[in-house]
Enzyme design. Sequence first.
Site, PDB file in Angstrom:
ATOM      1  N   ARG A  27       0.753  -1.404   0.014  1.00 48.10           N
ATOM      2  CA  ARG A  27       0.146  -0.145  -0.014  1.00 48.10           C
ATOM      3  C   ARG A  27       0.877   1.423   0.189  1.00 48.10           C
ATOM      4  NH1 ARG A  27      -2.853  -4.321   1.784  1.00 48.10           N
ATOM      5  NH2 ARG A  27      -5.234  -4.205   2.109  1.00 48.10           N
ATOM      6  N   ARG A 123      -6.627 -17.660  -9.467  1.00 50.57           N
ATOM      7  CA  ARG A 123      -7.156 -16.965  -8.497  1.00 50.57           C
ATOM      8  C   ARG A 123      -8.386 -16.340  -8.975  1.00 50.57           C
ATOM      9  NH1 ARG A 123      -3.075 -15.292  -3.816  1.00 50.57           N
ATOM     10  NH2 ARG A 123      -5.109 -15.294  -2.473  1.00 50.57           N
ATOM     11  N   SER A 167     -13.290  -9.476   2.855  1.00 50.98           N
ATOM     12  CA  SER A 167     -11.971  -9.253   2.174  1.00 50.98           C
ATOM     13  C   SER A 167     -11.528  -8.111   2.187  1.00 50.98           C
ATOM     14  CB  SER A 167     -12.372  -9.796   0.778  1.00 50.98           C
ATOM     15  OG  SER A 167     -11.124  -9.430  -0.064  1.00 50.98           O
ATOM     16  N   GLN A 169      -8.858  -6.972   0.659  1.00 55.36           N
ATOM     17  CA  GLN A 169      -8.370  -6.802  -0.749  1.00 55.36           C
ATOM     18  C   GLN A 169      -9.461  -6.212  -1.576  1.00 55.36           C
ATOM     19  OE1 GLN A 169      -6.799 -10.443  -2.344  1.00 55.36           O
ATOM     20  NE2 GLN A 169      -4.966 -10.283  -1.004  1.00 55.36           N
ATOM     21  N   ASP A 319      -4.824 -15.260   7.483  1.00 51.81           N
ATOM     22  CA  ASP A 319      -3.523 -15.880   6.854  1.00 51.81           C
ATOM     23  C   ASP A 319      -2.836 -16.764   7.678  1.00 51.81           C
ATOM     24  OD1 ASP A 319      -4.050 -14.713   4.473  1.00 51.81           O
ATOM     25  OD2 ASP A 319      -2.445 -12.740   5.186  1.00 51.81           O
ATOM     26  N   ARG A 350      -5.773 -23.942   1.165  1.00 47.36           N
ATOM     27  CA  ARG A 350      -4.845 -24.378   2.324  1.00 47.36           C
ATOM     28  C   ARG A 350      -5.463 -25.097   3.387  1.00 47.36           C
ATOM     29  NH1 ARG A 350      -2.674 -18.043   3.448  1.00 47.36           N
ATOM     30  NH2 ARG A 350      -0.859 -18.262   1.991  1.00 47.36           N
ATOM     31  N   ARG A 395       3.109 -19.908   2.969  1.00 47.05           N
ATOM     32  CA  ARG A 395       2.825 -20.151   4.387  1.00 47.05           C
ATOM     33  C   ARG A 395       2.700 -21.532   4.908  1.00 47.05           C
ATOM     34  NH1 ARG A 395       2.245 -14.862   5.849  1.00 47.05           N
ATOM     35  NH2 ARG A 395       1.286 -13.361   4.194  1.00 47.05           N
TER      36      ARG A 395
HETATM   37  C1  S3P Z   1      -4.793  -8.963   2.284  1.00 49.75           C
HETATM   38  C2  S3P Z   1      -5.881  -9.608   2.598  1.00 49.75           C
HETATM   39  C3  S3P Z   1      -6.447 -10.889   2.970  1.00 49.75           C
HETATM   40  C4  S3P Z   1      -5.038 -11.634   3.037  1.00 49.75           C
HETATM   41  C5  S3P Z   1      -3.956 -11.038   2.171  1.00 49.75           C
HETATM   42  C6  S3P Z   1      -3.636  -9.896   2.268  1.00 49.75           C
HETATM   43  C7  S3P Z   1      -4.394  -7.416   2.215  1.00 49.75           C
HETATM   44  O1  S3P Z   1      -6.853 -11.259   1.807  1.00 49.75           O
HETATM   45  O2  S3P Z   1      -5.440 -12.804   3.140  1.00 49.75           O
HETATM   46  O3  S3P Z   1      -2.646 -12.155   2.443  1.00 49.75           O
HETATM   47  O4  S3P Z   1      -3.293  -7.003   2.099  1.00 49.75           O
HETATM   48  O5  S3P Z   1      -5.796  -6.816   1.715  1.00 49.75           O
HETATM   49  P1  S3P Z   1      -8.463 -11.434   1.150  1.00 49.75           P
HETATM   50  O6  S3P Z   1      -8.821  -9.844   1.142  1.00 49.75           O
HETATM   51  O7  S3P Z   1      -8.533 -12.024   0.032  1.00 49.75           O
HETATM   52  O8  S3P Z   1      -9.116 -12.007   2.436  1.00 49.75           O
END
Ligand code: S3P
Length: 441
Positions: A27, A123, A167, A169, A319, A350, A395
């Site tokens: 970020r 993905r 999420s 992300q 994670d 996982r 991981r």
């Molecule tokens: C992350 C959000 C998570 C996490 C990933 C990093 C981020 O993913 O698993 O390792 O930096 O916003 P998801 O948004 O798919 O849960």
Amino acid sequence: MSHYVVQPATGVAGAVRVPGDKSISHRTLMLGSIAEGITEVSGFLESEDCLATMRAMRALGVTIEQAGPHQVRVHGVGMHGLHGTNHALDLGNSGTAMRLMTGLLSGQGFDSELVGDSSLMKRPMERAAGPLRLMGAKIETQGGKPPVRISGGAQLTGIRFELPVASAQVKSAVLLAGLYARGATTVIEPAVTRDHTERMLLGFGCSLHANAGEVRLEPPARLQACSLEVPGDFSSSAFFLVAGSISPVPAHGAGLTIKGVGINPTRTGLLDILALMGADLRILGHRSAGAEPVADIEVHPARLKGIHVPEHLVPLSIDEFPALFVAAACAEGETLVTGAEELRVKESDRIQVMADGLRAMGVTCEVLPDGMRIQGRPDGTVFSGGTVDSHGDHRIAMAFAVASLRAAAPIKILDVANVATSFPGFVAVARGSGLSLAEQG
Ligand code: S3P
């Protein structure tokens, strides 16, 4: 393909420092690039994932200096200063880079294409593309997966979007697009997820309000460059929190301290889960690194007990499950994980990959659609040793290295090169704590 050979270890103790936070490092590059002025970053994580983001931002015309170890200087080009490139941006193994960049690039005046390695190309990307299209973005995926093709020049409009899955992300992709939208953008979360984007947007001078599961962003005229300190990655510390908990008691009674770790409460679900299992954890030297809280965490061996992991803690520890499954195998009785179906769409599945590895080493577990049931053994050796396949998931490779603390024989862990996506130098740090591992091949 490289692998680890891990000898049974007798215990971990002392102090370790883990590298910078991966989520935050990505970020800093993205927001620093579109800010006005120079953003100075310390504690930056030079891992493969973050370097992929760095290469992408450079390809879009941003000067990014690596001023020293973990020091990065981003020469922001302003919100409208990025320029397109005629080749695809390769984001390697990083789902975070791809989803957040999809949001950022939706508001630009040029076309972009995003690709990645064989894991990333499998993905799901519609979870980000869908809400961005509702904002007016023009995005194509291939059957929901990369390559992601974004057409430039779309006029975005702010939306009020309720995330169907918890999420960070997707939340972040929508907020990054929201920087370029007409009108405010609101994201509603079904459960709390990591809030690094929100904290950092505030640091860059944006007007953002987060309250009761809703985040509302007003599109800014500009982002103002700032200085950012990246704390140690809690997710990297997780392997040592579990190692310290399942470690045979060291002769001198000392624990293991992980120094300078980010303890943002949207990340530390594992602390709560381990505490419920009876772990001996102490948070020391609480301080702040800019917008993020930091501490040293001391962990001592403990007799863990199995629990049903509360589902509200799942997004706060999303994670950490590979490491947690190893802890569960060393706990008394049954540990049940439910509500964690998101684990199936991480860098590997996982749930399945961890269950396969645990079973290969003699642990009894049952795969559930949304989690796992693990029968733990609190005493003596738990893992038979043998060969496990990480399926290129960083991981999972690190979690099985920790299992060596309770293994009867060496563990060979296949396909470990991707540990460098999040934790460059893992072998040295792990050896420093008392694990006995070597990378070969
Ligand atoms: C992350 C959000 C998570 C996490 C990933 C990093 C981020 O993913 O698993 O390792 O930096 O916003 P998801 O948004 O798919 O849960």
